[in-house]
Design a protein around this motif. Structure first.
Motif, PDB file in Angstrom:
ATOM      1  N   THR A   2     -12.221 -48.985 -14.309  1.00 62.46           N
ATOM      2  CA  THR A   2     -11.319 -47.897 -14.638  1.00 62.46           C
ATOM      3  C   THR A   2     -11.590 -46.717 -13.716  1.00 62.46           C
ATOM      4  O   THR A   2     -12.723 -46.244 -13.631  1.00 62.46           O
ATOM      5  N   LEU A   3     -10.536 -46.246 -13.047  1.00 67.68           N
ATOM      6  CA  LEU A   3     -10.662 -45.074 -12.179  1.00 67.68           C
ATOM      7  C   LEU A   3     -10.252 -43.838 -12.959  1.00 67.68           C
ATOM      8  O   LEU A   3      -9.187 -43.800 -13.565  1.00 67.68           O
ATOM      9  N   GLU A  62     -19.293 -43.948 -12.273  1.00 69.64           N
ATOM     10  CA  GLU A  62     -19.993 -43.720 -11.006  1.00 69.64           C
ATOM     11  C   GLU A  62     -19.103 -42.880 -10.089  1.00 69.64           C
ATOM     12  O   GLU A  62     -17.927 -43.207  -9.884  1.00 69.64           O
ATOM     13  N   LEU A  63     -19.670 -41.799  -9.536  1.00 69.55           N
ATOM     14  CA  LEU A  63     -18.915 -40.965  -8.602  1.00 69.55           C
ATOM     15  C   LEU A  63     -18.724 -41.739  -7.294  1.00 69.55           C
ATOM     16  O   LEU A  63     -19.690 -42.089  -6.631  1.00 69.55           O
ATOM     17  N   VAL A  64     -17.462 -42.016  -6.945  1.00 69.03           N
ATOM     18  CA  VAL A  64     -17.177 -42.794  -5.732  1.00 69.03           C
ATOM     19  C   VAL A  64     -16.322 -42.024  -4.732  1.00 69.03           C
ATOM     20  O   VAL A  64     -16.102 -42.489  -3.614  1.00 69.03           O
ATOM     21  N   GLY A  65     -15.833 -40.838  -5.122  1.00 68.47           N
ATOM     22  CA  GLY A  65     -15.009 -40.069  -4.193  1.00 68.47           C
ATOM     23  C   GLY A  65     -14.916 -38.618  -4.608  1.00 68.47           C
ATOM     24  O   GLY A  65     -15.111 -38.277  -5.776  1.00 68.47           O
ATOM     25  N   THR A  66     -14.621 -37.757  -3.616  1.00 65.68           N
ATOM     26  CA  THR A  66     -14.452 -36.329  -3.887  1.00 65.68           C
ATOM     27  C   THR A  66     -13.333 -35.771  -3.012  1.00 65.68           C
ATOM     28  O   THR A  66     -13.023 -36.302  -1.941  1.00 65.68           O
ATOM     29  N   MET A  82     -13.450 -34.319   1.462  1.00 63.06           N
ATOM     30  CA  MET A  82     -12.682 -35.533   1.152  1.00 63.06           C
ATOM     31  C   MET A  82     -13.530 -36.720   1.586  1.00 63.06           C
ATOM     32  O   MET A  82     -13.655 -37.003   2.785  1.00 63.06           O
ATOM     33  N   PHE A  83     -14.159 -37.372   0.624  1.00 56.49           N
ATOM     34  CA  PHE A  83     -15.040 -38.504   0.910  1.00 56.49           C
ATOM     35  C   PHE A  83     -14.853 -39.583  -0.135  1.00 56.49           C
ATOM     36  O   PHE A  83     -14.725 -39.284  -1.323  1.00 56.49           O
ATOM     37  N   VAL A  84     -14.847 -40.836   0.330  1.00 56.09           N
ATOM     38  CA  VAL A  84     -14.818 -41.981  -0.577  1.00 56.09           C
ATOM     39  C   VAL A  84     -15.900 -42.945  -0.110  1.00 56.09           C
ATOM     40  O   VAL A  84     -16.017 -43.241   1.083  1.00 56.09           O
ATOM     41  N   LYS A  85     -16.697 -43.417  -1.050  1.00 52.50           N
ATOM     42  CA  LYS A  85     -17.756 -44.383  -0.769  1.00 52.50           C
ATOM     43  C   LYS A  85     -17.165 -45.594  -0.049  1.00 52.50           C
ATOM     44  O   LYS A  85     -16.114 -46.101  -0.427  1.00 52.50           O
TER      45      LYS A  85
END
Length: 164
Positions: A2-3, A62-66, A82-85
């Protein structure tokens, strides 16, 4: 999985710093430290108090993006952080797109008409992403004087929300 995308504050600073520094330093070898980005230690005062915001994308907690927004003028703001794992990038999850869509909606709701950003030329996928989303390249000298420059950035973009 779930996002969930939600505004986040200082309580998430440690997770945000881990995510971002890993991508900057280990993945792209950009010589940048936490000392170069003190805003990550004071998300609320740096981003939110001036009319911007900071969002986190969470997959199963889990934090995967900002993505973050710094308002620097009455009707203008800059995208930051702007970052995505790596393992969650791309079309399958569409996390970057969902983060950008939320930021654009926020701008429209808050009467922000121009969104600008700076990035680094080694981030080719990021540049393609912004161009796909109708951002136009702009010369550094054409940025407004109040634009919050980051020392590492060498490519700049603008999106006028009245034109899309």
């Amino acid at each position: 999985m779930t996002l969930e995308i939600q505004p986040i504050g200082n309580t998430y600073s440690e997770q945000v710093i881990d995510l971002i520094l890993n991508i900057q330093q280990k993945e792209f070898n950009i010589p940048i430290t936490i000392e170069d980005q003190p805003d990550l230690l004071k998300i609320e005062s740096f981003y939110k108090e001036g009319g911007g915001n900071f969002w986190g994308a969470f997959l199963d907690k889990e934090l995967v993006g900002t993505i973050a927004l710094v308002k620097f003028d009455e009707k203008a703001a800059a995208i930051r952080k702007m970052f995505v794992k790596k393992e969650f990038r791309g079309k399958e999850h569409q996390i970057a797109q969902k983060l950008l869509d939320i930021l654009i909606s926020y701008c429209r709701e808050n009467k922000i008409e121009e969104i600008m950003l700076g990035t680094v030329s080694v981030l080719n996928a990021a540049m393609r992403f912004y161009e796909r989303n109708r951002f136009q390249k702009i010369a550094k000298e054409d940025l407004p004087p109040s634009f919050p420059l980051m020392s590492a950035d060498n490519v700049f973009y603008i999106l006028n929300l009245n034109e899309i």
